[in-house]
Motif scaffolding. Structure first.
Motif, PDB file in Angstrom:
ATOM      1  N   LYS A 152       0.831  -1.200   0.000  1.00 23.51           N
ATOM      2  CA  LYS A 152       0.000   0.000   0.000  1.00 23.51           C
ATOM      3  C   LYS A 152       0.872   1.259   0.000  1.00 23.51           C
ATOM      4  CE  LYS A 152      -3.666  -0.242   2.474  1.00 23.51           C
ATOM      5  NZ  LYS A 152      -4.587  -0.277   3.642  1.00 23.51           N
ATOM      6  N   MET A 153       1.929   1.247   0.778  1.00 24.54           N
ATOM      7  CA  MET A 153       2.806   2.411   0.852  1.00 24.54           C
ATOM      8  C   MET A 153       3.534   2.630  -0.478  1.00 24.54           C
ATOM      9  SD  MET A 153       5.674   3.274   3.706  1.00 24.54           S
ATOM     10  CE  MET A 153       6.330   4.932   3.871  1.00 24.54           C
ATOM     11  N   LYS A 154       3.966   1.541  -1.126  1.00 25.72           N
ATOM     12  CA  LYS A 154       4.638   1.675  -2.417  1.00 25.72           C
ATOM     13  C   LYS A 154       3.688   2.245  -3.469  1.00 25.72           C
ATOM     14  CE  LYS A 154       7.394  -1.571  -3.834  1.00 25.72           C
ATOM     15  NZ  LYS A 154       7.914  -2.904  -4.196  1.00 25.72           N
ATOM     16  N   GLN A 155       2.414   1.810  -3.460  1.00 21.84           N
ATOM     17  CA  GLN A 155       1.442   2.358  -4.400  1.00 21.84           C
ATOM     18  C   GLN A 155       1.193   3.837  -4.141  1.00 21.84           C
ATOM     19  OE1 GLN A 155      -1.988  -0.144  -3.965  1.00 21.84           O
ATOM     20  NE2 GLN A 155      -1.045  -1.896  -4.981  1.00 21.84           N
ATOM     21  N   GLU A 156       1.146   4.228  -2.869  1.00 21.39           N
ATOM     22  CA  GLU A 156       0.968   5.634  -2.548  1.00 21.39           C
ATOM     23  C   GLU A 156       2.151   6.468  -3.030  1.00 21.39           C
ATOM     24  OE1 GLU A 156       0.316   5.901   1.608  1.00 21.39           O
ATOM     25  OE2 GLU A 156      -1.711   5.048   1.539  1.00 21.39           O
ATOM     26  N   LYS A 157       3.364   5.917  -2.905  1.00 21.78           N
ATOM     27  CA  LYS A 157       4.548   6.644  -3.388  1.00 21.78           C
ATOM     28  C   LYS A 157       4.469   6.868  -4.903  1.00 21.78           C
ATOM     29  CE  LYS A 157       7.380   6.723   0.349  1.00 21.78           C
ATOM     30  NZ  LYS A 157       8.135   7.879   0.863  1.00 21.78           N
ATOM     31  N   VAL A 158       4.067   5.815  -5.640  1.00 21.15           N
ATOM     32  CA  VAL A 158       3.949   5.950  -7.090  1.00 21.15           C
ATOM     33  C   VAL A 158       2.878   6.969  -7.455  1.00 21.15           C
ATOM     34  CG1 VAL A 158       3.335   4.707  -9.202  1.00 21.15           C
ATOM     35  CG2 VAL A 158       4.790   3.604  -7.499  1.00 21.15           C
ATOM     36  N   ARG A 159       1.749   6.929  -6.727  1.00 15.51           N
ATOM     37  CA  ARG A 159       0.669   7.867  -7.000  1.00 15.51           C
ATOM     38  C   ARG A 159       1.098   9.300  -6.718  1.00 15.51           C
ATOM     39  NH1 ARG A 159      -3.492   9.129 -10.056  1.00 15.51           N
ATOM     40  NH2 ARG A 159      -5.113  10.287  -8.949  1.00 15.51           N
ATOM     41  N   GLU A 160       1.796   9.516  -5.634  1.00 16.51           N
ATOM     42  CA  GLU A 160       2.283  10.864  -5.319  1.00 16.51           C
ATOM     43  C   GLU A 160       3.259  11.362  -6.379  1.00 16.51           C
ATOM     44  OE1 GLU A 160       3.955  10.734  -1.468  1.00 16.51           O
ATOM     45  OE2 GLU A 160       2.033  10.474  -0.428  1.00 16.51           O
ATOM     46  N   LYS A 161       4.098  10.477  -6.878  1.00 19.07           N
ATOM     47  CA  LYS A 161       5.048  10.873  -7.920  1.00 19.07           C
ATOM     48  C   LYS A 161       4.326  11.286  -9.196  1.00 19.07           C
ATOM     49  CE  LYS A 161       9.219   9.260 -10.274  1.00 19.07           C
ATOM     50  NZ  LYS A 161      10.144   8.113 -10.475  1.00 19.07           N
ATOM     51  N   GLN A 162       3.287  10.516  -9.578  1.00 15.46           N
ATOM     52  CA  GLN A 162       2.527  10.866 -10.768  1.00 15.46           C
ATOM     53  C   GLN A 162       1.818  12.213 -10.597  1.00 15.46           C
ATOM     54  OE1 GLN A 162      -0.092   7.566 -11.357  1.00 15.46           O
ATOM     55  NE2 GLN A 162       1.497   6.232 -12.222  1.00 15.46           N
ATOM     56  N   LEU A 163       1.219  12.425  -9.422  1.00 13.34           N
ATOM     57  CA  LEU A 163       0.543  13.699  -9.184  1.00 13.34           C
ATOM     58  C   LEU A 163       1.520  14.870  -9.209  1.00 13.34           C
ATOM     59  CD1 LEU A 163      -1.915  12.665  -6.330  1.00 13.34           C
ATOM     60  CD2 LEU A 163      -2.465  13.088  -8.722  1.00 13.34           C
ATOM     61  N   GLU A 164       2.707  14.664  -8.682  1.00 12.95           N
ATOM     62  CA  GLU A 164       3.717  15.740  -8.688  1.00 12.95           C
ATOM     63  C   GLU A 164       4.146  16.059 -10.122  1.00 12.95           C
ATOM     64  OE1 GLU A 164       6.032  18.700  -7.351  1.00 12.95           O
ATOM     65  OE2 GLU A 164       4.605  17.510  -6.185  1.00 12.95           O
ATOM     66  N   GLU A 165       4.303  15.014 -10.950  1.00 14.34           N
ATOM     67  CA  GLU A 165       4.656  15.255 -12.352  1.00 14.34           C
ATOM     68  C   GLU A 165       3.552  16.020 -13.068  1.00 14.34           C
ATOM     69  OE1 GLU A 165       5.472  11.451 -13.970  1.00 14.34           O
ATOM     70  OE2 GLU A 165       7.438  11.232 -12.992  1.00 14.34           O
ATOM     71  N   GLN A 166       2.289  15.654 -12.789  1.00 16.59           N
ATOM     72  CA  GLN A 166       1.174  16.371 -13.422  1.00 16.59           C
ATOM     73  C   GLN A 166       1.120  17.833 -12.963  1.00 16.59           C
ATOM     74  OE1 GLN A 166      -2.364  14.140 -12.555  1.00 16.59           O
ATOM     75  NE2 GLN A 166      -1.675  12.321 -13.678  1.00 16.59           N
TER      76      GLN A 166
END
Length: 241
Positions: A152-166
């Motif tokens: 769950k934490m790894k998925q949240e990290k990936v999601r945060e990275k995508q949102l930051e790129e957007q």
């Protein structure tokens, strides 16, 4: 019978004791031939006992087998949950299985898993440290809960990275749009001159294209050649004949 044998063996106590020391066993395991008691009674030294053992008059009995079949049967039933009710228990729950032992086992499982994930590059040192401290703080009930929390934490990290790129892409796009709008306003107010658009020049011709151009073909037409059968075109500037 035992009484009859004891009557004949009563005077062979010395021989039994010597035989036990020679054969390195207990006196109960020493067997003396009841038909040769007179000859055995004459043996009064360890040397004679060794000779009688070699001749077969004295022997060492086999160890009596202590069967564990009944014990194995009961243990197998206990593994299935039988014979473990309140009446079969002696000692408190903590005495039978200490809480400290369960805690140490669970912590070792957690730390072994985190170490394996870190060496396999599945988690970085920050995630490792976060879950190491959380496991020590008794946040995870078992191994499955810890694995689920890691994913769950790894998925949240990936999601945060995508949102930051957007967000970064939207920020850059907005900055470019704002710069263009300010430039148009400055041009309208006469503060800045509008840059002239660059004229598009045709691409240079390759050697093959230059030789095969219509101008070159027209220059090599047969009527322009002085030796051709066609007459030359009249020059308008020359005086008439």
């Amino acid at each position: 019978s035992f009484i009859k044998e004891y009557r004949f063996m009563a005077f062979l106590r010395l021989q039994k004791r010597l035989a036990a020391t020679v054969l390195k066993c207990g006196k109960k395991r020493v067997w003396i031939d009841p038909n040769e008691t007179n000859e055995v009674a004459l043996a009064n030294s360890r040397k004679n006992i060794r000779k009688l053992f070699k001749d077969g008059l004295i022997m060492k009995r086999q160890v009596h087998m202590h069967s564990r079949s009944r014990c194995k049967r009961v243990q197998e039933a206990k593994r299935k949950g039988r014979h473990t009710g309140y009446g079969k228990r002696k000692g408190t729950r903590n005495a039978r299985m200490p809480v400290k032992v369960l805690w140490m086992r669970r912590q070792r499982v957690f730390r072994r898993l985190l170490k394996k994930y870190r060496e396999a590059k599945k988690i970085n040192k920050d995630i490792y440290n976060h879950f190491y401290v959380a496991a020590k703080g008794n946040q995870f009930k078992n191994k499955a809960v810890l694995i689920e929390s890691i994913h769950k934490m790894k998925q949240e990290k990936v999601r945060e990275k995508q949102l930051e790129e957007q967000r970064e892409a939207r920020r850059v796009k907005a900055a470019e749009k704002k710069a263009k709008r300010n430039h148009r306003k400055a041009v309208a107010m006469g503060i800045v001159e509008e840059a002239p658009k660059k004229e598009e020049r045709p691409a240079p011709l390759t050697p093959t294209e230059s030789t095969s151009s219509p101008r070159s073909e027209r220059a090599l037409a047969p009527r322009d050649c002085p030796f051709s059968e066609y007459p030359a075109a009249p020059n308008p500037e020359s005086p008439p004949l």
